[in-house]
Design a protein around this motif. Structure first.
Motif, PDB file in Angstrom:
ATOM      1  N   PHE A 172       0.785  -1.229   0.000  1.00  0.00           N
ATOM      2  CA  PHE A 172       0.000   0.000   0.000  1.00  0.00           C
ATOM      3  C   PHE A 172       0.822   1.287   0.000  1.00  0.00           C
ATOM      4  CE2 PHE A 172      -2.459  -3.225   2.475  1.00  0.00           C
ATOM      5  CZ  PHE A 172      -3.316  -3.560   1.439  1.00  0.00           C
ATOM      6  N   GLY A 173       2.115   1.194   0.246  1.00  0.00           N
ATOM      7  CA  GLY A 173       2.954   2.378   0.204  1.00  0.00           C
ATOM      8  C   GLY A 173       3.362   2.906   1.567  1.00  0.00           C
ATOM      9  N   PRO A 174       4.111   3.997   1.561  1.00  0.00           N
ATOM     10  CA  PRO A 174       4.719   4.505   2.794  1.00  0.00           C
ATOM     11  C   PRO A 174       3.731   5.059   3.817  1.00  0.00           C
ATOM     12  CG  PRO A 174       5.159   6.002   0.966  1.00  0.00           C
ATOM     13  CD  PRO A 174       4.496   4.784   0.388  1.00  0.00           C
ATOM     14  N   VAL A 175       2.685   5.712   3.376  1.00  0.00           N
ATOM     15  CA  VAL A 175       1.749   6.327   4.334  1.00  0.00           C
ATOM     16  C   VAL A 175       1.064   5.256   5.172  1.00  0.00           C
ATOM     17  CG1 VAL A 175      -0.336   7.729   4.571  1.00  0.00           C
ATOM     18  CG2 VAL A 175       1.415   8.383   2.913  1.00  0.00           C
ATOM     19  N   GLU A 176       0.532   4.232   4.509  1.00  0.00           N
ATOM     20  CA  GLU A 176      -0.151   3.168   5.232  1.00  0.00           C
ATOM     21  C   GLU A 176       0.817   2.408   6.144  1.00  0.00           C
ATOM     22  OE1 GLU A 176      -0.617   3.898   2.100  1.00  0.00           O
ATOM     23  OE2 GLU A 176      -2.759   4.212   1.866  1.00  0.00           O
ATOM     24  N   ALA A 177       2.032   2.157   5.656  1.00  0.00           N
ATOM     25  CA  ALA A 177       3.025   1.457   6.471  1.00  0.00           C
ATOM     26  C   ALA A 177       3.373   2.266   7.717  1.00  0.00           C
ATOM     27  CB  ALA A 177       4.278   1.173   5.650  1.00  0.00           C
ATOM     28  N   MET A 178       3.498   3.587   7.548  1.00  0.00           N
ATOM     29  CA  MET A 178       3.799   4.439   8.698  1.00  0.00           C
ATOM     30  C   MET A 178       2.620   4.481   9.672  1.00  0.00           C
ATOM     31  SD  MET A 178       5.862   7.518   6.805  1.00  0.00           S
ATOM     32  CE  MET A 178       5.935   8.535   8.253  1.00  0.00           C
ATOM     33  N   ILE A 179       1.416   4.492   9.162  1.00  0.00           N
ATOM     34  CA  ILE A 179       0.225   4.487  10.030  1.00  0.00           C
ATOM     35  C   ILE A 179       0.170   3.187  10.825  1.00  0.00           C
ATOM     36  CG2 ILE A 179      -2.303   4.321  10.001  1.00  0.00           C
ATOM     37  CD1 ILE A 179      -2.234   6.363   7.647  1.00  0.00           C
ATOM     38  N   VAL A 180       0.339   2.070  10.147  1.00  0.00           N
ATOM     39  CA  VAL A 180       0.290   0.767  10.818  1.00  0.00           C
ATOM     40  C   VAL A 180       1.389   0.678  11.877  1.00  0.00           C
ATOM     41  CG1 VAL A 180       0.661  -1.718  10.491  1.00  0.00           C
ATOM     42  CG2 VAL A 180      -0.868  -0.467   8.965  1.00  0.00           C
ATOM     43  N   GLY A 181       2.606   1.033  11.499  1.00  0.00           N
ATOM     44  CA  GLY A 181       3.712   0.981  12.455  1.00  0.00           C
ATOM     45  C   GLY A 181       3.536   1.966  13.599  1.00  0.00           C
ATOM     46  N   GLY A 182       3.123   3.174  13.286  1.00  0.00           N
ATOM     47  CA  GLY A 182       2.972   4.203  14.319  1.00  0.00           C
ATOM     48  C   GLY A 182       1.886   3.870  15.330  1.00  0.00           C
ATOM     49  N   ILE A 183       0.718   3.494  14.836  1.00  0.00           N
ATOM     50  CA  ILE A 183      -0.381   3.174  15.757  1.00  0.00           C
ATOM     51  C   ILE A 183      -0.095   1.865  16.498  1.00  0.00           C
ATOM     52  CG2 ILE A 183      -2.834   2.571  15.908  1.00  0.00           C
ATOM     53  CD1 ILE A 183      -3.309   4.562  13.601  1.00  0.00           C
ATOM     54  N   GLY A 184       0.428   0.873  15.772  1.00  0.00           N
ATOM     55  CA  GLY A 184       0.751  -0.401  16.415  1.00  0.00           C
ATOM     56  C   GLY A 184       1.772  -0.239  17.534  1.00  0.00           C
ATOM     57  N   GLU A 185       2.827   0.528  17.272  1.00  0.00           N
ATOM     58  CA  GLU A 185       3.854   0.732  18.297  1.00  0.00           C
ATOM     59  C   GLU A 185       3.349   1.633  19.415  1.00  0.00           C
ATOM     60  OE1 GLU A 185       7.196   0.132  20.467  1.00  0.00           O
ATOM     61  OE2 GLU A 185       6.472  -1.009  18.744  1.00  0.00           O
ATOM     62  N   PHE A 186       2.492   2.585  19.095  1.00  0.00           N
ATOM     63  CA  PHE A 186       1.907   3.427  20.142  1.00  0.00           C
ATOM     64  C   PHE A 186       1.107   2.557  21.123  1.00  0.00           C
ATOM     65  CE2 PHE A 186      -1.507   6.103  21.887  1.00  0.00           C
ATOM     66  CZ  PHE A 186      -0.739   7.078  22.502  1.00  0.00           C
ATOM     67  N   ILE A 187       0.287   1.666  20.584  1.00  0.00           N
ATOM     68  CA  ILE A 187      -0.474   0.750  21.443  1.00  0.00           C
ATOM     69  C   ILE A 187       0.481  -0.122  22.266  1.00  0.00           C
ATOM     70  CG2 ILE A 187      -2.053  -1.240  21.443  1.00  0.00           C
ATOM     71  CD1 ILE A 187      -3.368   0.085  18.923  1.00  0.00           C
ATOM     72  N   ASN A 188       1.511  -0.626  21.621  1.00  0.00           N
ATOM     73  CA  ASN A 188       2.507  -1.444  22.327  1.00  0.00           C
ATOM     74  C   ASN A 188       3.174  -0.653  23.454  1.00  0.00           C
ATOM     75  OD1 ASN A 188       4.386  -3.533  22.932  1.00  0.00           O
ATOM     76  ND2 ASN A 188       5.832  -2.674  21.482  1.00  0.00           N
TER      77      ASN A 188
END
Length: 175
Positions: free
Chosen positions: A40-56
């Protein structure tokens, strides 16, 4: 799809799915970020990583002054993989990864992004050590070579695992 990938990220970051090696942990939580970057590209990857790590971070440590700094490495990894997937579509596109026996460019991007992510993690660890005194200088930088090596090995495993998953997604017309 982003919500599903964030959920996978959070599950893969759970303590019982990580392997602690001294002060370093081996984890495959970056898997959905790399997958999103390719698909899906950089924006979606950053969203997934950012929100996932924030929850973590919130569930593991609570909100601290360095929480956002700990989120940066995975977002940078998503950015690198996503941008490279867009720029090197001939070598890193879905078709190229699935059809090539060894998609070399994809493997190199995974390894480089993993190493850069590891360096950003070291920066976060260093800032934590200065602010809170949790870690010694030797712990932060003494294990840097091991951290980079483990990051490269983990990145190879992630790249190898993504190839059949992309093939299955393509076969089932999910993507």
């Amino acid at each position: 799809m982003n919500a599903a990938m964030i959920a996978v990220y959070v599950v893969l970051s759970l303590p019982f799915l990580t392997i602690p090696v001294g002060g370093i942990k081996i984890t495959f939580e970056h898997f959905p970020v790399v997958l999103c970057g390719v698909l899906f590209g950089p924006v979606e990857a950053m969203i997934v990583g950012g929100i996932g790590e924030f929850i973590n971070q919130i569930t593991s440590f609570g909100f601290t002054p360095t929480t956002l700094l700990w989120i940066l490495p995975i977002m940078v990894r998503g950015l690198i993989v996503g941008l490279c997937a867009k720029c090197f579509k001939k070598h890193m596109g879905l078709k190229a990864i699935v059809q090539r026996k060894v998609p070399v460019v994809f493997f190199v991007v995974c390894i480089v992004s993993g190493i850069i992510s590891s360096l950003f993690n070291t920066l976060a660890l260093y800032v934590d050590s200065k602010l809170f005194g949790y870690y010694t200088f030797a712990m932060v930088f003494g294990a840097l070579a091991v951290r980079i090596l483990l990051s490269a090995v983990t990145s190879i495993v992630i790249a190898v695992a993504i190839k059949p998953i992309l093939h299955a997604f393509r076969h089932e017309n999910f993507i």
